[in-house]
Every structure is written in structure tokens, then in C-alpha cells.
Enzyme design. Structure first.
Site, PDB file in Angstrom:
ATOM      1  N   SER A  43       0.840  -1.197   0.000  1.00  0.00           N
ATOM      2  CA  SER A  43       0.000   0.000   0.000  1.00  0.00           C
ATOM      3  C   SER A  43       0.881   1.255   0.000  1.00  0.00           C
ATOM      4  O   SER A  43       1.767   1.371  -0.840  1.00  0.00           O
ATOM      5  CB  SER A  43      -0.925  -0.070   1.222  1.00  0.00           C
ATOM      6  OG  SER A  43      -1.919   0.906   1.151  1.00  0.00           O
TER       7      SER A  43
ATOM      8  N   ASP B 249      -8.973  -6.499  -4.342  1.00  0.00           N
ATOM      9  CA  ASP B 249      -8.565  -5.201  -3.805  1.00  0.00           C
ATOM     10  C   ASP B 249      -9.171  -4.110  -4.683  1.00  0.00           C
ATOM     11  O   ASP B 249      -8.802  -3.966  -5.846  1.00  0.00           O
ATOM     12  CB  ASP B 249      -7.034  -5.117  -3.810  1.00  0.00           C
ATOM     13  CG  ASP B 249      -6.513  -3.834  -3.183  1.00  0.00           C
ATOM     14  OD1 ASP B 249      -7.319  -2.920  -2.894  1.00  0.00           O
ATOM     15  OD2 ASP B 249      -5.292  -3.744  -2.985  1.00  0.00           O
TER      16      ASP B 249
ATOM     17  N   HIS C 219      -8.052  -5.158  -0.048  1.00  0.00           N
ATOM     18  CA  HIS C 219      -6.753  -4.506   0.123  1.00  0.00           C
ATOM     19  C   HIS C 219      -5.966  -5.131   1.279  1.00  0.00           C
ATOM     20  O   HIS C 219      -4.744  -5.243   1.224  1.00  0.00           O
ATOM     21  CB  HIS C 219      -6.982  -3.010   0.362  1.00  0.00           C
ATOM     22  CG  HIS C 219      -5.730  -2.196   0.377  1.00  0.00           C
ATOM     23  ND1 HIS C 219      -4.823  -2.212  -0.662  1.00  0.00           N
ATOM     24  CD2 HIS C 219      -5.222  -1.340   1.302  1.00  0.00           C
ATOM     25  CE1 HIS C 219      -3.816  -1.396  -0.366  1.00  0.00           C
ATOM     26  NE2 HIS C 219      -4.030  -0.866   0.813  1.00  0.00           N
TER      27      HIS C 219
END
Lengths: 378, 198
Positions: free
Chosen positions: A152, A316, A349
């Protein structure tokens, strides 16, 4: 056989040389809270930097003495015999500048005023973090990392490293990331920020002066964020339309998912500083190595010299596979060595934090190769 | 899909930029890295095979060949390889054109449906061939576009593709006398070296 690192101890490193920030301000001095795992080899070539995401910190693996039931945020992937094998690598993990887990940030004392910075803490960017991390590397005697790894927002730091310090890393592992945020992504961050700013206890960020914290706003920000980190499938599997659990506070709650989000929000607001949350989301929003497409990403990446592994997860939707593929395609266009996989996962995610056999297999294969290619002693 | 040991003749330059479409476990690319110091990139769909490629230190992208090669530049590679995969993709004609858009040369191998054993199974026994060369039954096979050497060469002509070289082999990667003289009847696998006609 993989096992846990056991008890780990954070360490505070002080930097007395001022740091010029991207947006023009200067930090006169700063501290970084770090943890290291494993040991640095004789030629200092086996270091791996782990970069944390939005709400992460330096405690990536192992356990703290005081919290024997709560391992670091990436414990499953860092440790002896694990993907980032601490028998082979010297792992460095830190709390980024502006954080609230011990590194200099809004909670720290501003040497000029003798008061906590609060909302006056300068705006920091991913590039500033990377510069601060490079100084940390200098301090530890590391000229070149064997790998810089992150998921991320952490993946964005690894990407920035490959651009800013191309000679200081052999490889970059970029997981569930994006070359820059979309409008939808910025919009989610703005809702989170507004939740905090509209909390009556926020006081324009000066809540410390009033001996309160905007807990409701931070909790709400976390709830919004949390929804975007999960997937419809994973929420369906975990909660469905189940009723609340009776062993937990269920006041005014109709469904288990509500109870869960409230619990997450409450936990988070107790540990995370509101000003830091705003600062971190802004750094995320502004990250854009193409400088608003003034240069094509493939051009920006043309000077990189490391090997890349890029991973994404099918469900995600916050940082979807197509965003990772933008990075991959740009690297291909630039003729750089890149490997990529789009991993099947139901976890949205958050999948980058969660155990998964295929994910581990690929990550471990890449890292083993990074180690094998080190040469020298290790 | 189909696995046997075809042999790629020495048609690749040292330090060449090579793309392998459907690179499998990466054995061929790794070998070419060793012998020709190529800059290798593989495309593969199966994560287990991708992991094996990573074990070998190869760069590999998870990509479905049916989605095309639009993420690659024109003439980005010296050689684009596709071994025993052409018969399994949806549009072999588009694949060939794309290979020679992104690469200067292409190397293609595929099983010859006109090989004598297949002719016997189909022509005399009246069955779709099932044998070591084509191990799957007709209703459950990845090999959706079987063709013969003659069909393939006609397609190349239609697409303006020049056949620079051709090597006919049996399933062990050996050249046989009959396969060289009557390739479309006695060749099991052919390795073609192609380029775009000027």
C-alpha cells in the site's frame, strides 16, 4: 521451519542535522523509532527495509514484552524461515516522520516553542520519508539495501526509493500499491479527514490544549477506511447479516458488521493521533512521481536500477490490480526487470497482510533469489 | 497442456532481449540466460510456474496471452518465443501478428496435426487423436486450434510473415530423416523462425 522472532525491542535514533522537507519547511532535528531483526552481515549487503502503510509503525514483527498476545503487523511474513527471512536478512523497520508511535511527529515537542507541534507539524511527503530513511541507512552503515519492501503506502515508498536512490537498492517489492491515487481514493481520504475535522473535540488540531482527543472523528475515519480495505466477499463471509455478538458491547447495534466497525474505530482512536492521520492521508494523496503526468511514469522509472516484484490482489478495490499493472507496464516500457502476479484473494486490500500460500510462495521465491544474488558473505 | 522436449536451434543472439509467451517453469529462458546471456522476460498465467521462474531468478509477468500484448512497445524485443502454446490460444493469427509487432523475430513451435499417427487415428479409426503428442480428449483439451505445418505456412503467407528457418523434430527433440524429407507427414513438432516481410 518458520517460527516467531520472539520478543523484540524498539530503539529510538536521533538525527541532529536539519532535514529540508519537500514542501519547503525544515525539521531542525528529529527522532525515528525503529526495530531491527536479524543481523547485518560483514559487508553490510543483506539489509531489507520494510516500509509501513497508512496506520502502521515500526513494530512489524515479533512481540513486545508488554503485549505478548499482539505480534507486529507483518509478523506472518517476517521472521526466521519466513518470506523476509531474518536468518538471512537484517530487517529494518521504522515509524515514519509525522507518525505517532515514537518518531518525531505532531505529538513531539517543537524545539522552537517548547510545546507539542500538533497541527503545526510540517507537511511531509513520501519523498521526505524516503530521505529520512536514507539517513537512517547511513546511520546504520547501509550503503545499499538488498530489498526495500512495502504494501500500500509502503509500496509507494519502495517505488520512490527506486527513483530517488537508484544505486541504494538491489530490489523493490511493491505490494497492493499504485503509482498515484485516483480521485475516488482521494475522496475516501477526504471523508476520513472531514470526520476528524468536524469532531467538536478537534479544535483545529489543537485538541491537546483542551485535554481531549477527537475520538469520535478518528473512529469514524477508521470505519470508512476499514470498509475500503475489505471486500464485499470477505465482509459477507465474516459477518453476513449476522446479529451482534452478545459477549461484546451491542448497545444500539443491529448487525455484527456494525459492532465490528465500531470496535475497530474505538480501538484505533485510542492508539492513533488525529493530526498524524490527516498528515499521513495527505502524503498518500499527494504521492505522484509523474508530477501530475508532466513526465510519463515509464520515463520516471527509466533511471531505476533495481529488480522489481509487483503483487496485487484480485478483490482489492482500493488499490486494484489495474493500478499495480500501471507500474508493471511502465517498467516493461522502460525495459526494467520486473515480475508481477495478480493473486487470487477474497480479502480486498487487506490481503497484503493476511497469510496466503501462493502469496508466500512467490514472495519467498523472490526474496530467496535476492539473497542468493547478494554475493559476498552473508 | 503438451510437454515434450523440443529443441530450439541456435537462432538467438547473445545479449538478445527475449520474450517467452507461456514460459511455463522458465526452463528454456533460464537455459538461454546461461548460454546466451539474454535479457529474459516470461509471460505465464499459472502462479506455481511463476514461482518456479522466480526461483530461477527470471523476470516473469502473470498475463493472459488471449488479452494480447498491448502493454509492449513495437520492436521491444529481438526475439519472441512461443513454444507449444499457439494451438491453445483463441486467435493464433492475431498472436502471430502481435509477436512480430513487439519482436524483430519470432520462434514458434506447435504440434503437427497432420503427423502420420494422427492421420491414422482420425482417418482409419475415425477418432480424434489421443496420443503422447496430443494427450487430451477432444471435449477437455486446451488445444482448441490444432493445425498442420501446411496450414501454418499458409497462414504465415496470408499475414505477410516470412519463414526464415524451420526445424522438424520428433517428440524427443530429435531430427529424423523422414521428418526432414516429408515434414507434414512425419514431423511431430516443428520449430519455425519467423520475421515480418519487409
Amino acid at each position: 521451519m518458520s517460527q516467531s522472532l520472539g520478543v523484540v525491542t524498539p530503539e529510538l535514533i536521533s538525527f541532529e542535522k536539519p532535514l529540508q522537507l519537500e514542501r519547503g519547511q525544515t525539521l531542525p532535528r528529529y527522532d525515528l523509532m525503529i526495530e531491527t531483526y536479524g543481523s547485518l552481515n560483514a559487508d553490510k549487503s543483506n539489509a531489507v527495509l520494510v516500509c509501513h502503510a497508512l496506520s502502521g509503525d515500526h513494530h512489524a514483527a515479533g512481540y513486545h514484552e508488554s503485549e505478548s498476545n499482539k505480534p507486529g503487523w507483518w509478523n506472518h511474513y517476517i521472521g526466521p524461515g519466513k518470506c523476509i527471512d531474518t536468518d538471512r536478512f537484517f530487517v529494518v523497520s521504522l515509524n515514519n516522520l509525522g507518525g505517532c508511535s515514537g518518531s518525531t511527529g505532531p505529538l513531539s515537542i517543537d524545539p522552537e516553542t517548547g510545546k507539542a507541534y500538533g497541527p503545526a507539524f510540517p507537511e511531509v511527503t513520501v519523498l521526505d520519508w524516503v530521505h529520512a530513511q536514507a539517513r537512517l541507512a547511513d546511520h546504520l552503515g547501509i550503503d545499499k539495501f538488498a530489498a526495500i519492501v512495502g504494501g500500500s503506502l509502503g509500496g509507494m515508498q519502495a517505488l520512490q526509493w527506486s527513483i530517488t536512490y537508484p544505486d541504494r537498492l538491489e530490489s523493490a517489492v511493491i505490494i497492493a500499491a499504485a503509482p498515484r491515487l485516483t480521485a475516488q481514493n482521494i475522496a475516501f481520504n477526504e471523508v476520513a479527514r472531514q470526520a476528524i475535522m468536524r469532531d467538536p473535540n478537534f479544535f483545529d488540531g489543537n485538541y491537546a490544549d483542551h485535554d481531549v482527543i477527537p475520538a469520535s472523528g478518528v473512529g469514524l475515519a477508521r470505519m470508512v477506511g476499514h470498509i475500503t480495505y475489505l471486500s464485499d466477499i470477505s465482509m459477507g463471509e465474516k459477518f453476513g447479516r449476522n446479529l451482534p455478538r452478545e459477549d461484546r458491547d451491542a448497545e444500539g447495534v443491529n448487525f455484527a458488521v456494525e459492532q465490528y466497525l465500531r470496535y475497530q474505530g474505538k480501538q484505533f482512536s485510542g492508539r492513533f493521533d488525529a493530526n498524524t492521520y490527516i498528515l499521513m492521508t495527505r502524503a498518500l494523496d499527494y504521492f505522484d512521481p509523474t508530477l501530475n503526468e508532466s513526465t510519463a511514469l515509464s520515463q520516471v522509472l527509466s533511471e531505476t536500477r533495481c529488480k522489481f516484484l509487483v503483487l496485487s490482489f484480485t478483490t482489492d478495490w482500493r488499490f486494484s490490480p489495474s493500478r499495480s499493472e500501471e507500474i508493471v507496464d511502465a517498467l516493461i516500457q522502460a525495459g526494467k526487470p520486473v515480475s508481477y502476479a495478480r493473486l487470487e484473494s477474497a480479502h480486498g486490500h487487506d490481503a497484503f497482510l493476511i497469510p496466503d500460500a501462493t502469496y508466500e510462495r512467490l514472495f519467498k521465491a523472490f526474496m530467496s533469489r535476492v539473497h542468493a544474488d547478494l554475493g559476498g558473505t552473508s | 497442456m503438451i510437454s515434450h522436449s523440443y529443441r530450439i536451434p541456435d537462432w538467438i543472439d547473445n545479449n538478445a532481449r527475449v520474450l517467452d509467451l507461456g514460459c511455463g517453469d522458465g526452463r528454456l529462458l533460464a537455459q538461454l540466460v546461461e548460454t546466451h546471456a539474454i535479457h529474459a522476460l516470461g509471460l505465464e498465467l499459472d502462479p506455481d510456474k511463476i514461482a518456479t521462474c522466480l526461483d530461477l531468478g527470471l523476470s516473469v509477468i502473470q498475463q493472459d496471452l488471449d488479452r494480447g500484448l498491448s502493454n509492449f512497445n513495437d520492436q521491444q524485443f529481438d526475439t519472441v518465443i512461443m513454444t507449444q502454446t499457439l494451438q491453445a490460444i483463441r486467435r493464433p493469427d492475431l498472436a502471430l501478428s502481435e509477436m512480430l509487432r513487439v519482436g524483430r523475430e519470432a520462434i514458434v513451435t506447435f504440434p503437427n496435426f497432420a503427423y502420420i499417427r494422427n492421420r491414422i487415428q482420425l482417418g482409419l479409426a475415425g477418432h480424434m487423436p489421443v496420443n503422447p503428442q496430443l494427450p487430451n480428449p477432444w471435449y477437455d483439451t486446451p488445444n482448441i486450434h490444432l493445425s498442420t505445418f501446411r496450414d501454418f505456412e499458409e497462414l504465415c503467407q496470408t499475414l505477410g510473415i516470412q519463414i526464415l528457418d524451420k526445424d522438424t523434430q520428433n517428440l524427443s527433440g530429435k531430427r529424423t530423416w523422414l521428418g526432414t524429407v516429408w515434414p507434414n507427414l512425419f514431423g511431430e513438432v516443428a520449430v519455425y523462425r519467423l520475421t515480418k516481410e519487409p
